[in-house]
Each structure stands twice: as structure tokens, then as C-alpha cells.
Design an enzyme around this catalytic site. Structure first.
Site, mmCIF file in Angstrom:
data_model
loop_
_atom_site.group_PDB
_atom_site.id
_atom_site.type_symbol
_atom_site.label_atom_id
_atom_site.label_comp_id
_atom_site.label_asym_id
_atom_site.label_seq_id
_atom_site.Cartn_x
_atom_site.Cartn_y
_atom_site.Cartn_z
ATOM 1 N N HIS A 1 33.524 34.672 17.408
ATOM 2 C CA HIS A 1 32.159 33.741 17.783
ATOM 3 C C HIS A 1 32.473 33.451 18.722
ATOM 4 C CE1 HIS A 1 30.788 36.659 14.399
ATOM 5 N NE2 HIS A 1 29.358 35.857 14.714
ATOM 6 N N SER B 1 24.392 36.318 15.304
ATOM 7 C CA SER B 1 25.452 35.395 14.960
ATOM 8 C C SER B 1 25.317 35.085 16.329
ATOM 9 C CB SER B 1 26.237 35.979 14.151
ATOM 10 O OG SER B 1 26.820 36.838 14.697
#
Length: 349
Positions: free
Chosen positions: A246, A39
Site C-alpha cells: 500500500h 484502502s
């Protein structure tokens, strides 16, 4: 001096050809670039993803797309949210070939169960054991991850013998405070989580160097841009929670692109508005390209952060054992601090 008629005609024809005949798309003529990994390479956290029929969360705002757009590379964007080392081997390495010029990769965090660790540590200590989760992750990184990385890197080199390969590390997520009302990360827990990211980077860097690859360590570039900093390059607790912890668009454009572009292109790339526009225009072609891999990508399980739920049966049972009044935030926090002290004492012997 007048130009001879024949020369003048030739010049005119050349000018017409230059105007009338479009140049081939940069992606069609550029060097082959394959982006592998998880990711942190696919672009989870940027909130805009390719409609490629997968749950990989590939984004044109991720560093592979931005670098490819800046340099006119032919990008095969295989990175996928949730990918582990075995996933990269099973589903992504087929994109490599002897003609591949550049490869980027981030992987290892999911193998060490970093998302479940964050999920555990975000809970109040009276209903979790952050230290135990971190200890398990660190043991995996030290004892098991090196062999997996060495094998993966060897397979990348065998499939793409001429490629320049760049391995991306992971930034420290925290700055010592928790400004999100729905999580209970303590300064001590944040320090241990950052130390785990450092350990993962050291382990990955050692394996990358042994393979002859370049390692990009994002620790320093992301200093001052952690979760809860004034200018965050990393998302904190977000909605939807899959965006949490993230890099956001700025983290990719201002953090990862300058860090990795020199080894992938030969010079440092600065992301401009034109770069972003070019990346956005590439979305339909990238989506169509990756649709062809949808069956393979379906084998990868996304790893999603789960926010603490103090209304769950498990939370109510833990609160009853700890004597916590779930209707009183002060009671929740007092019990959290007390439970963490007990756990730290137990860990230290």
C-alpha cells in the site's frame, strides 16, 4: 491628517473583534468533500489510523485528509479498507447529497481479489499457482467489473448531481526485483501483476470517462518509487502485514495529492508541514464523525496480505511433493524457479 474620533473608534472596535472573535473552523465553512472507496483512499500503509471504532484504517496522512486540510474542505471520510464496489454502494453512498461539492473514489482492486492474488504470487511456485490467480483477476476485470463500476458511478451522480467527481487508479507495485527475503515474486510474476494494475486502470478510466468523471492514473507519478526502489512510495512486505503493498505517507503526499488535487480543488496542492499539522489536528473530529458510521463499516471485511509460511502443513506437504529441503534456502529457490518454468510453459500451451 488626524482620523476623526468616530472613525477611529470604529477601527478600534473592528480590530478588537478581529482579535477576540475566532474565525469558524475551516472544515465548518469549507466545501463539502466526500472521500469514498477502499484502502488506497483510506490510508492503509501510513501506519497511523483514526480511533473511530472500525477496522477501516482511515489516516489523516491519506490524500483525502491532506487535500481537505490544504483547502479547508469539510471532509466526510468514508473510504474503508477492504471495500468493494458493493460495499461502497451499501455503506458509503449515504454520505452524498445534492450539496456535495467534491467526491473522490478508488475501488475495484478488492473486487478483482488483488490482495489474494498477491498472497498467492508471493509464495514459491512449488506451493502456488500465480498465473492462474492472475488469469482469474484479469478475467473479472474485463468481464464483470465494467458493469459494476458503471452502476456505481451512476448512483454517485444521482446522489451528488453537482459534485466534481475524481476517480483514483492504482500504481504499479513492482520494479522487476524482489528485495524482501520472505517473498518469492519473480520478474515475470511482477510484470504480470503490474500489467493487471494497468488493465484495472484502463477499465476504470473507460468507465469514469463515460460517466463524465475525472480519472487520475498514478502509474507515471509512481515510476521510480515502487517496492524495492531506492525511495519507496509503496510498502513491500511489512510488519504488520496489513501495511504491505500500500502507499506509505510519502506515496500519498507526493504521489496521490499532486495527481488528484487539481481536479478536486482547481489547482495543484503541495503538501507542506502546515498541511500535515492541520491534518493531524483534524483527527479527533474525523474520528468522532466516523464513529457514527461504525455499524455500517462493520459490514466490510478487511482484505489482508498473508505472508508465505513455509512452516505450515500445506507448505511441508507441497515441499515433499516437489522434493524441496525446507532447511536449505538454495533448494527452496531452485524448486521455485523450476516450478515457475513449468507453469509458464503450461500456460503458453
Amino acid at each position: 491628517m488626524p482620523i476623526p474620533r468616530l472613525r477611529s473608534a470604529a477601527v478600534a472596535l473592528a480590530l478588537v473583534a478581529a482579535v477576540m472573535v475566532p474565525a469558524p473552523p475551516a472544515s465548518a465553512a469549507g466545501a463539502s468533500y466526500v472521500a469514498l472507496g477502499d484502502s488506497y483512499s483510506s490510508g492503509t500503509g501510513t501506519r497511523s489510523y483514526l480511533a473511530d471504532g472500525t477496522s477501516c484504517q482511515r489516516s489523516v496522512y491519506a490524500y483525502p485528509s491532506l487535500i481537505a486540510s490544504a483547502r479547508g474542505y469539510a471532509l466526510n471520510f468514508r473510504a474503508c479498507s477492504g471495500a468493494t464496489v458493493p460495499d461502497v454502494v451499501a455503506t458509503q453512498l449515504g454520505a452524498l447529497s445534492p450539496t456535495t461539492s467534491y467526491v473522490s473514489l478508488s475501488v475495484g482492486g478488492n473486487d478483482a481479489s488483488f490482495v489474494p492474488v498477491l498472497t498467492e504470487c508471493a509464495k514459491p511456485a512449488w506451493m502456488s499457482n500465480c498465473n492462474a490467480a492472475i488469469d482469474r483477476a484479469q478475467a473479472f476485470i474485463v468481464n464483470q467489473l465494467p458493469a459494476g463500476l458503471a452502476s456505481l458511478y451512476a448512483q454517485i451522480r444521482a446522489r451528488a448531481p453537482q459534485a466534481s467527481v475524481t476517480i483514483a487508479g492504482y500504481p504499479r507495485l513492482f520494479n522487476g526485483e524482489d528485495c524482501n527475503a520472505g517473498t518469492w515474486f519473480s520478474p515475470t510474476e511482477e510484470a504480470r501483476l503490474n500489467a493487471t494494475a494497468d488493465l484495472l486502470n484502463r477499465t476504470t478510466a473507460t468507465a469514469a470517462t463515460a460517466a463524465g468523471f475525472t480519472f487520475g492514473n498514478p502509474t507515471v507519478p509512481f515510476v521510480g518509487h515502487a517496492v524495492c526502489d531506492d525511495v519507496e512510495w509503496l510498502n513491500g512486505l511489512s510488519s504488520p502485514t496489513s501495511e504491505s503493498y500500500h502507499p506509505n505517507r510519502t506515496g500519498h503526499a507526493s504521489g496521490y495529492v499532486p495527481l488528484l488535487s487539481a481536479s478536486l480543488t482547481g489547482s495543484r496542492v503541495s503538501v507542506t508541514q502546515a498541511t500535515v499539522q492541520s491534518a493531524e489536528l483534524s483527527a479527533p473530529a474525523l474520528a468522532q464523525q466516523q464513529q457514527g458510521y461504525a455499524a455500517e463499516d462493520a459490514r466490510i471485511t478487511p482484505k489482508k496480505f498473508v505472508a508465505p509460511d513455509l512452516k505450515s502443513p500445506a507448505a511441508r506437504a507441497a515441499a515433499a511433493r516437489a522434493g524441496v529441503d525446507l532447511a536449505d534456502p538454495a533448494s527452496i529457490d531452485r524448486a521455485d524457479r523450476a516450478a515457475e518454468v513449468r507453469q509458464n510453459c503450461a500456460r503458453q500451451g
